[in-house]
Write an enzyme that holds these catalytic residues in place. Sequence first.
Site, PDB file in Angstrom:
ATOM      1  N   LYS A 114      19.539  70.738  22.061  1.00 60.63           N
ATOM      2  CA  LYS A 114      20.323  71.887  21.598  1.00 60.63           C
ATOM      3  C   LYS A 114      19.440  72.785  20.729  1.00 60.63           C
ATOM      4  CE  LYS A 114      24.183  68.807  21.363  1.00 60.63           C
ATOM      5  NZ  LYS A 114      23.389  67.598  21.076  1.00 60.63           N
TER       6      LYS A 114
ATOM      7  N   THR B 288      26.835  47.291  33.197  1.00 57.89           N
ATOM      8  CA  THR B 288      25.997  48.459  32.924  1.00 57.89           C
ATOM      9  C   THR B 288      24.862  47.994  32.008  1.00 57.89           C
ATOM     10  OG1 THR B 288      27.261  48.997  30.964  1.00 57.89           O
ATOM     11  CG2 THR B 288      27.985  50.016  33.006  1.00 57.89           C
TER      12      THR B 288
ATOM     13  N   GLU C 228      29.437  52.273  37.488  1.00 56.10           N
ATOM     14  CA  GLU C 228      30.893  52.438  37.507  1.00 56.10           C
ATOM     15  C   GLU C 228      31.395  53.046  38.813  1.00 56.10           C
ATOM     16  OE1 GLU C 228      28.818  53.157  35.071  1.00 56.10           O
ATOM     17  OE2 GLU C 228      29.713  52.893  33.080  1.00 56.10           O
TER      18      GLU C 228
ATOM     19  N   TRP D 181      21.972  75.025  25.236  1.00 55.92           N
ATOM     20  CA  TRP D 181      21.499  73.750  25.784  1.00 55.92           C
ATOM     21  C   TRP D 181      20.279  73.978  26.651  1.00 55.92           C
ATOM     22  CZ3 TRP D 181      26.331  70.633  27.829  1.00 55.92           C
ATOM     23  CH2 TRP D 181      27.122  70.269  26.728  1.00 55.92           C
TER      24      TRP D 181
END
Length: 551
Positions: free
Chosen positions: A447, A195, A340, A452
């Site tokens: 936030k 990654t 992944e 959100w």
Amino acid sequence: MQARMMQQPLIVSSLLAHAARYHGDAEIVSRTVEEPGADDGVAIVDGVHRYTYADAHRRAGRLANALSQMGIGAGDRVATLAWNGYRHFELYYAVSGMGAVTHTLNPRLFPEQIAWIINDAQDRIVFFDISFAGLIEQIAPHCAGVERWVAMTDRRHLPQSALPLHVYEELLAAEPEDFAWPALDENSAAALCYTSGTTGNPKGALYSHRSTLLHAWSACLPDTMNLSGRDAILPVVPMFHVNAWGLPYAAALVGAKLVFPGPALDGKSLHELFEAERVTFTAGVPTVWLSVLQHLQTSGATLSTVRRMIVGGAACPPALMQAFARDYGVAIQHAWGMTELSPLGAINTLKQKQLDLDEDARFAVSVKQGRPPFGIDLKIVGAEGDELARDGRAAGDLLVRGHWVIDRYFGAGDSPLVDGWFPTGDVATLDADGFMQITDRSKDVIKSGGEWISSIELENIAMGHPAVAEAAAIGIRHPKWDERPLIVVVRKPGRDVSRDEVLAQYPGKVAKWCIPDDVVFVDALPHTATGKISKLQLREQLSAYRWPVAA
Ligand code: AMP
């Protein structure tokens, strides 16, 4: 009762063997790293190398013999530092096919990071394109475990180097093309990808032969990438970024023509290759398609054969999708994935019942990241791990499980799984039809007053303005609301757009409290080694930013 069916392992070597036998004359065309125009005999003309799956299979056999001669055995890691090209393709099949592990390195990382990854993976040999010879010299002193550095070229193009380099073409020339490809355990490791490590050290995802084959099979399905022996596939996504999203495997599975762009990834070079090789299908990150679009718009060129384009790796701006569909007849398909996940987790194909929707309603579905193919399962959860409604509105942490999802990282003892599900770090909604829409990375969520705000939504709206080339929304600390959104904008070359014009895009599209409080113009946004906007770096660059007094 035991079934009475043949048991054949799902292994990577079977893909190329199939392509060589049943699509032996299908072409693999590569823009080379060596100087264009070099007179290298029949195969390379004007910097473009051309051969077939049958040729690739024979050369992979020579390479597998060479690897055996060098003492490479089951499970050994063999690294590549290379662009998309035919030698890289041969390495994919020779290394994995003989039972070793193909470890692709990302040359866009810093040299120290690459060295760290080589050491972590314990790579025994590193194969590299000659354009990375300088990088290799920087890395080599820090990689004591690497036994051989192999330049992917011939003697004539071998760069000067203080290192004792091996020459790829000489290794192949010394070996026979017949190789007894072993019937490996399908659960053994085939390939390793790290990654990009935006948080902490990079981590390795170690794919099996089985997971690689199932992923490739799934990628070809009509509702996934719809690949066939009638396609000419050009993966712009690098072979060092999650195995070019599995396309080198999927193309062999169906016997499609493959076109590799080498290092020339600018809009003009890609367009030339699309036209010259009659490419039908291509895939890459949004920034690549933005540069292709810009080239088409400024040159007045068109696309005569490309009809499908996958956009993934970062959210696709709806304006990009509209421009390609309206002006060039290209259907952009949005896809989502992760290293992944090999990487495919969701892809956007409409269902039969959605075909009759009006254009706006269809578009509203198409901009989502898509639905999971068979073999992948998604769910979203709230802060307490409770599963949230699949209603297209509730946003929560996205979890995934499936046949090509890691269950732990390479070399790690602990499993990252939560009750058998892999936590993606993405925040998303899921609707009743299974379409998933990413609203944020969990660490990038803005936030405001306990609510959100989706940074991706704010970015997409800004990019709907014709003078905006790229946009990024970040949360900036605010005394009253905790955080408020700031939109950072890059103007298109030669175009002008004011702060008020950017902000005028928002009313009616998002709730009033979601509208950014301010606009900052920059010349360029920082990108990661895999082409995503680096919010981490952007926040650092804007650390001195203060809200206007009136806010
Ligand atoms: P990587 O492992 O480098 O491929 O990065 C995976 C991450 O890229 C995901 O977890 C997402 O945050 C992001 N990503 C990939 N595809 C998309 C997409 N279509 N829309 C938004 N984010 C995406």
